[in-house]
Scaffold this motif. Structure first.
Motif, PDB file in Angstrom:
ATOM      1  N   GLY A  30      16.519  -2.432  34.988  1.00  0.00           N
ATOM      2  CA  GLY A  30      14.895  -2.778  34.606  1.00  0.00           C
ATOM      3  C   GLY A  30      14.148  -1.448  35.041  1.00  0.00           C
ATOM      4  N   HIS A  31      14.684  -0.843  36.200  1.00  0.00           N
ATOM      5  CA  HIS A  31      13.763   0.263  36.922  1.00  0.00           C
ATOM      6  C   HIS A  31      13.985   1.518  35.988  1.00  0.00           C
ATOM      7  N   ALA A  32      15.077   1.682  35.788  1.00  0.00           N
ATOM      8  CA  ALA A  32      15.704   2.765  35.161  1.00  0.00           C
ATOM      9  C   ALA A  32      17.107   2.637  34.343  1.00  0.00           C
ATOM     10  N   ARG A  33      17.138   3.021  33.161  1.00  0.00           N
ATOM     11  CA  ARG A  33      18.266   2.855  32.589  1.00  0.00           C
ATOM     12  C   ARG A  33      19.708   3.070  32.883  1.00  0.00           C
ATOM     13  N   HIS A  34      19.865   3.957  34.285  1.00  0.00           N
ATOM     14  CA  HIS A  34      21.001   4.212  34.814  1.00  0.00           C
ATOM     15  C   HIS A  34      20.923   3.748  36.127  1.00  0.00           C
TER      16      HIS A  34
END
Length: 312
Positions: free
Chosen positions: A162-166
């Motif tokens: 949700g915050h970053a795709r990684h």
């Protein structure tokens, strides 16, 4: 137990919090050492923090050939900017990251160019330069995976984008600690404030809420925030994490409906949420620290980017 350096806190279960002293600040970004049979560092902090982290590990008895694993929850520079430097200090350590971030640790040029566009001249002061890591030393995690801590203890990774795709969350089988990275927001222990972290380009509300729900379902005993520190009130804090996301999204959506640009939208959201955070009413240094950890402009920009994507 005391150490020669003053930025180490023993958390029990052979886990040690290390204040990485990002840009000279205290209590902004934490790394964690799991000091088991196969010592593991969770989060490196920034490049400029790498010597601070190395000194802390040395103080805890971890020499250049002792560190088995370095794992980062995601590749943003306040979490992984020191990976290349730490890899150089500890030549036997395996570097572990989600598969969607692995190539950027091997070749950081695109990541650094993007970061410089955002931060400008502040980049060198806040983060420094992410050095490349040999691709052969990088292990790319799938959406669920396991890191061996030795003696039957494992660190189990769970994809939480949700915050970053990684981004991954990491739960320790030995303690029940869940390393939440930025997926549950940023926490300021001095004031018990929790604020979301919703930067562009990857923020997605549904995915962010799903990540928090996943964290709840894992049943952790404690949350270990990269920003900042341990929290035992798991259900309460994860509930607040979800609530904060909804508040910021609702206000940003209202600003967008009213045709505000980013600067005006950020100012409106900052003012409308001001009473939620004791840090903003404390001393100037605490307020500055909180804004650096979770800037209103960055958060609103990420939400606007998401809204533009789903509601052109």
């Amino acid at each position: 137990m005391r150490w020669p350096v003053d930025n180490i806190t023993a958390l029990g279960g052979d886990v040690y919090e290390i204040d990485t002293r990002m840009a000279g600040y205290s209590s902004i970004t934490a790394g964690y050492l799991i000091l088991g049979d196969r010592p593991c560092l969770v989060e490196t902090g920034t490049s400029t923090s790498a010597p601070v982290v190395r000194d802390a590990l040395t103080s805890l008895g971890v020499g250049p050939r002792d560190l088995a694993t370095v794992v980062v929850t995601h590749i943003h520079l306040d979490h992984a900017g020191g990976v290349g430097d730490i890899a150089g200090f500890y030549p036997d350590a395996e570097i572990v990251v989600h598969e969607k971030g692995a190539r950027h640790l091997a070749d950081p040029s695109r990541l650094m160019a993007s970061a410089r566009m955002v931060w400008g001249d502040k980049l060198d002061i806040l983060f420094g330069e992410l050095s490349p890591t040999e691709a052969s030393r990088i292990r790319a995690l799938g959406d669920t995976d396991t890191i061996d801590l030795g003696n039957g203890r494992t660190l189990n990774s769970h994809y939480s984008p949700g915050h970053a795709r990684h981004h991954v969350g990491l739960i320790d089988s030995g303690t029940g600690d869940l390393y939440v990275g930025d997926a549950a927001g940023v926490y300021l222990p001095e004031t018990n404030d929790l604020r979301p972290a919703t930067p562009p380009p990857d923020f997605d509300l549904g995915t962010a809420l799903d990540s928090i729900a996943l964290f709840k379902a894992l049943g952790p005993q404690r949350l270990l925030f990269s920003h900042y520190g341990p929290v035992a009130e798991v259900e309460e804090i994860l509930g607040r994490s979800a609530e904060e996301l909804r508040v910021w999204v609702d206000l940003t959506r209202q600003a967008r409906t009213e045709g505000m640009d980013l600067d005006h939208a950020a100012a409106m959201v900052r003012e409308r949420t001001r009473e939620r955070y004791a840090a903003l009413h404390a001393d100037e240094a605490t307020a500055e620290q909180f804004e650096l950890l979770s800037g209103a402009s960055s958060n609103v920009a990420g939400i606007l980017h998401w809204l533009d994507r789903i509601q052109p």
